[in-house]
Design a protein around this motif. Structure first.
Motif, mmCIF file in Angstrom:
data_model
loop_
_atom_site.group_PDB
_atom_site.id
_atom_site.type_symbol
_atom_site.label_atom_id
_atom_site.label_comp_id
_atom_site.label_asym_id
_atom_site.label_seq_id
_atom_site.Cartn_x
_atom_site.Cartn_y
_atom_site.Cartn_z
ATOM 1 N N VAL A 163 0.850 -1.183 0.000
ATOM 2 C CA VAL A 163 0.000 0.000 0.000
ATOM 3 C C VAL A 163 0.893 1.243 0.000
ATOM 4 N N VAL A 164 0.855 1.987 -1.104
ATOM 5 C CA VAL A 164 1.728 3.150 -1.270
ATOM 6 C C VAL A 164 0.900 4.416 -1.099
ATOM 7 N N THR A 165 1.312 5.258 -0.167
ATOM 8 C CA THR A 165 0.562 6.455 0.195
ATOM 9 C C THR A 165 1.464 7.678 0.113
ATOM 10 N N ALA A 166 0.896 8.802 -0.288
ATOM 11 C CA ALA A 166 1.664 10.049 -0.372
ATOM 12 C C ALA A 166 0.705 11.200 -0.622
ATOM 13 N N PRO A 167 1.092 12.421 -0.260
ATOM 14 C CA PRO A 167 0.294 13.576 -0.667
ATOM 15 C C PRO A 167 0.465 13.809 -2.161
ATOM 16 N N PHE A 196 -15.856 -3.003 -2.353
ATOM 17 C CA PHE A 196 -14.579 -2.305 -2.204
ATOM 18 C C PHE A 196 -13.803 -2.780 -0.986
ATOM 19 N N LEU A 197 -12.510 -2.980 -1.191
ATOM 20 C CA LEU A 197 -11.603 -3.238 -0.074
ATOM 21 C C LEU A 197 -11.483 -1.990 0.782
ATOM 22 N N GLU A 198 -11.467 -0.853 0.104
ATOM 23 C CA GLU A 198 -11.451 0.456 0.761
ATOM 24 C C GLU A 198 -12.044 1.458 -0.205
ATOM 25 N N TYR A 199 -12.578 2.544 0.357
ATOM 26 C CA TYR A 199 -12.989 3.657 -0.494
ATOM 27 C C TYR A 199 -13.017 4.922 0.347
ATOM 28 N N ALA A 200 -12.866 6.042 -0.336
ATOM 29 C CA ALA A 200 -12.819 7.319 0.368
ATOM 30 C C ALA A 200 -13.237 8.433 -0.576
ATOM 31 N N GLN A 201 -13.642 9.544 0.009
ATOM 32 C CA GLN A 201 -13.946 10.744 -0.762
ATOM 33 C C GLN A 201 -12.755 11.688 -0.626
ATOM 34 N N VAL A 202 -12.196 12.087 -1.753
ATOM 35 C CA VAL A 202 -11.014 12.958 -1.763
ATOM 36 C C VAL A 202 -11.277 14.134 -2.693
ATOM 37 N N PHE A 203 -11.248 15.339 -2.145
ATOM 38 C CA PHE A 203 -11.484 16.554 -2.934
ATOM 39 C C PHE A 203 -12.772 16.461 -3.754
ATOM 40 N N GLU A 216 -2.097 2.272 -4.827
ATOM 41 C CA GLU A 216 -1.850 3.700 -4.591
ATOM 42 C C GLU A 216 -3.115 4.327 -4.016
ATOM 43 N N ILE A 217 -3.080 4.696 -2.735
ATOM 44 C CA ILE A 217 -4.259 5.289 -2.117
ATOM 45 C C ILE A 217 -3.851 6.335 -1.087
ATOM 46 N N ASP A 218 -4.821 7.086 -0.607
ATOM 47 C CA ASP A 218 -4.516 8.087 0.407
ATOM 48 C C ASP A 218 -4.491 7.425 1.787
ATOM 49 N N TRP A 219 -4.151 8.202 2.812
ATOM 50 C CA TRP A 219 -3.966 7.637 4.151
ATOM 51 C C TRP A 219 -5.259 7.059 4.729
ATOM 52 N N GLN A 220 -6.414 7.648 4.332
ATOM 53 C CA GLN A 220 -7.690 7.120 4.826
ATOM 54 C C GLN A 220 -7.922 5.695 4.323
ATOM 55 N N GLY A 221 -7.676 5.511 3.023
ATOM 56 C CA GLY A 221 -7.834 4.188 2.432
ATOM 57 C C GLY A 221 -6.832 3.197 3.005
ATOM 58 N N ALA A 222 -5.607 3.673 3.230
ATOM 59 C CA ALA A 222 -4.568 2.806 3.786
ATOM 60 C C ALA A 222 -4.976 2.287 5.159
ATOM 61 N N ALA A 223 -5.602 3.144 5.956
ATOM 62 C CA ALA A 223 -6.051 2.737 7.294
ATOM 63 C C ALA A 223 -7.126 1.656 7.191
ATOM 64 N N GLN A 224 -8.032 1.789 6.217
ATOM 65 C CA GLN A 224 -9.075 0.777 6.023
ATOM 66 C C GLN A 224 -8.457 -0.566 5.625
ATOM 67 N N ARG A 240 -6.876 -2.497 8.506
ATOM 68 C CA ARG A 240 -7.836 -3.172 9.377
ATOM 69 C C ARG A 240 -8.309 -4.492 8.776
ATOM 70 N N LEU A 241 -8.501 -4.510 7.452
ATOM 71 C CA LEU A 241 -9.021 -5.702 6.794
ATOM 72 C C LEU A 241 -7.936 -6.693 6.405
ATOM 73 N N MET A 242 -6.740 -6.175 6.082
ATOM 74 C CA MET A 242 -5.630 -7.024 5.642
ATOM 75 C C MET A 242 -4.364 -6.595 6.372
ATOM 76 N N PRO A 243 -4.225 -6.991 7.626
ATOM 77 C CA PRO A 243 -3.086 -6.536 8.430
ATOM 78 C C PRO A 243 -1.724 -6.972 7.903
ATOM 79 N N ALA A 244 -1.686 -7.955 7.002
ATOM 80 C CA ALA A 244 -0.411 -8.395 6.438
ATOM 81 C C ALA A 244 0.084 -7.464 5.329
#
Length: 203
Positions: free
Chosen positions: A7-11, A68-75, A99-107, A110-114
């Motif tokens: 999971v790659v995250t960045a601004p 969805f494994l994760e989803y978020a609203q961004v801008f 490639e997702i934002d930090w909110q998605g990474a947190a989700q 929780r679902l895939m701790p590995a």
């Protein structure tokens, strides 16, 4: 046997997408997860290659069906990752870059701790602004919004397993490559991948 989810995250503007593309060209057995989004396509973007572009009705229906494994609203736009596709690829021993934002990474954590979290940081806030303006993809209003939220986004770097400062691109790419490679040669992964060899060696 299963692959690893990275999971790659960045601004926005930190160079995440460029690093990921360069890594995909360099490594085999690695695929990029393509997100669904309600954002309109930018010039040159292709449906099914850059994103799956869907309207909000379709997106919310998918979310309601837990697709969805994760989803978020961004801008103001929604982004989501297909859970079924990710798990199918991992089951085939294919490593996935997400490639997702930090909110998605947190989700995802929780679902895939590995999953392995990697945070990309710019060398400075001035550099981040320069990169946002140089790429010419966003309006002035969007750039201001991205910069105003960047500090909060970057404050979550400690939630990842690794973080890389993208000052020198080649060096950052080497570090990203090293993270993926080190995961691949961990004992647990190698023991599964080379079970026959180990059995013969120890017989």
């Amino acid at each position: 046997m299963s692959g690893t989810l990275f999971v790659v995250t960045a601004p926005s503007g930190a160079g995440k997408t460029s690093l990921v593309r360069a890594l995909l060209e360099r490594m085999h057995g690695l695929e990029l997860s393509i997100s669904h989004t309600t954002r309109p396509p930018r010039t040159g973007e292709v449906h099914g290659k850059d994103y799956y572009f869907v309207d909000e009705t379709r997106f919310h229906a998918m979310a309601s069906d837990s697709e969805f494994l994760e989803y978020a609203q961004v801008f103001g736009n929604y982004y989501g990752t297909s859970e079924a596709w990710v798990k199918q690829q991992l089951a085939r021993d294919i490593d996935i870059l997400l490639e997702i934002d930090w909110q998605g990474a947190a989700q995802v954590r929780r679902l895939m701790p590995a999953a392995v979290g990697i945070f990309i940081l710019p060398p400075s806030r001035e550099s981040l602004e320069q990169r946002l303006r140089k790429r010419g993809k966003d309006s002035e209003e969007t750039i201001r919004k991205r910069l105003s939220q960047a500090r909060d986004e970057m404050s979550h770097y400690g939630e990842a397993d690794f973080f890389i400062i993208n000052d020198d691109f080649d060096q950052a790419l080497e570090e990203l490559y090293a993270v993926v490679l080190s995961r691949r040669v961990q004992t647990a992964q190698q023991s599964q991948r080379h079970a026959d060899t180990i059995r013969l060696l120890l017989s």
